[in-house]
Design an enzyme around this catalytic site. Structure first.
Site, PDB file in Angstrom:
ATOM      1  CE1 TYR A  78    -108.647 -21.225  58.552  1.00 33.17           C
ATOM      2  CE2 TYR A  78    -107.112 -22.469  57.204  1.00 33.17           C
ATOM      3  CZ  TYR A  78    -108.345 -22.343  57.797  1.00 33.17           C
ATOM      4  OH  TYR A  78    -109.282 -23.336  57.640  1.00 33.17           O
TER       5      TYR A  78
ATOM      6  CE  LYS B  97    -111.265 -19.471  56.283  1.00 35.72           C
ATOM      7  NZ  LYS B  97    -111.254 -20.564  57.281  1.00 35.72           N
TER       8      LYS B  97
END
Length: 294
Positions: free
Chosen positions: A132, A160
């Site tokens: 992330y 991501k």
């Protein structure tokens, strides 16, 4: 294939207790719309504000509500590596298919520290992980070189990334793709810039918008999938008033106001985050009425 991952809020009371009934209500439209996955306990899901047992309750309730119909991606970030391992173990034990791991910190972290953190969580939890990269909240940015190193760690399967400005999207995707194995998934967040990243080859859209309006978000991803760039851009441009609200007031605050306006729940964001003012709430309501989203 372009996967749409919907990221909803996690409704809770002032004491940080998750409202499980409201959470089920929020998740049901996402499942019915047929999103590619649900991203529970992301930043919009306010995972850093919830105690471990509350996170676990939320995952258990989500697994029960989804009933295997949609894969579940769960935020497992924590300041300490051992805490992140326990969060990931909890998520796996409750039935999540993957974890979302940010480089949370108070003291600025080095790339080697983040590498060891992520590799340890992957190894000790056994839960497949999506990195992330969220420098707006963590103040750490994953470089392509670091993503490339981590992409070769067993169990780390995706990243991501925040969507770059439209003119930089193609180069961002190209550089990342060159750094990782072919099977490693490149995904993007930051809804207002996501379309160009998807058109440039991004394989997943991690979307706050989809956590509220899954069918409207799916229309964009389907246009991308069939190569209709003009339609994807048209649908995205239509959402410009909402994107402006997201940028100005934060997608988290706007998402809470939308959930209330849509009748999904009456939750407020965890303190010290304050709800939007009544004036902004009226702006959001007017925008939703004009756009007629679903």
């Amino acid at each position: 294939m372009t996967v749409l991952s919907a990221f909803p809020i996690t409704p809770s009371n002032a004491d940080g207790q998750v409202d499980l009934g409201a959470l089920r209500t929020i998740l049901q439209p996402l499942v019915e719309a047929g999103v590619g996955s649900i991203g529970l306990l992301g930043s919009t899901g306010t995972y850093p504000f919830l105690a471990r047992h509350q996170r676990r309750r939320a995952v258990e309730a989500a697994v029960e509500a989804i009933a295997g119909r949609v894969p579940l991606l769960v935020g497992v970030g924590a300041l300490r590596t051992d805490e992140a391992v326990r969060m990931a173990q909890d998520a796996k034990g409750a039935g999540a298919q993957a974890g979302l791991l940010a480089a949370m910190s108070y003291t600025p972290l080095t790339e080697d520290e983040v590498f060891e953190h992520c590799a340890t969580v992957a190894r000790d939890s056994g839960l497949p992980l999506c990195l992330y990269d969220n420098p707006g909240t963590t103040h750490f940015r994953f470089t392509p070189e670091l993503v490339g190193r981590l992409a070769r760690v067993p169990g780390i399967v995706a990243v991501k990334s925040p969507s770059p400005e439209p003119e930089a999207a193609a180069e961002h995707v190209r550089v990342l793709r060159a750094a990782v194995p072919a099977e490693f998934t490149l995904g993007y967040s930051g809804d207002w810039n996501a379309v160009e990243a998807l058109l440039a080859g991004g394989e997943a859209w991690y979307s706050v918008f989809a956590g509220l309006f899954p069918r409207s978000a799916l229309a964009i991803t389907r246009a991308v999938e069939i190569g209709d760039a003009a339609e994807a851009r048209r649908l995205n441009a239509r959402l410009a008033p909402l994107w402006e609200l997201f940028r100005t007031f934060s997608s988290l605050r706007v998402a809470y106001a939308c959930a209330d306006l849509l009748g999904l729940c009456r939750a407020e964001p965890p303190r010290p985050i304050l709800p939007v003012t009544e004036e902004v709430r009226r702006q959001i309501a007017d925008t939703l009425a004009t756009l007629e989203l679903s």
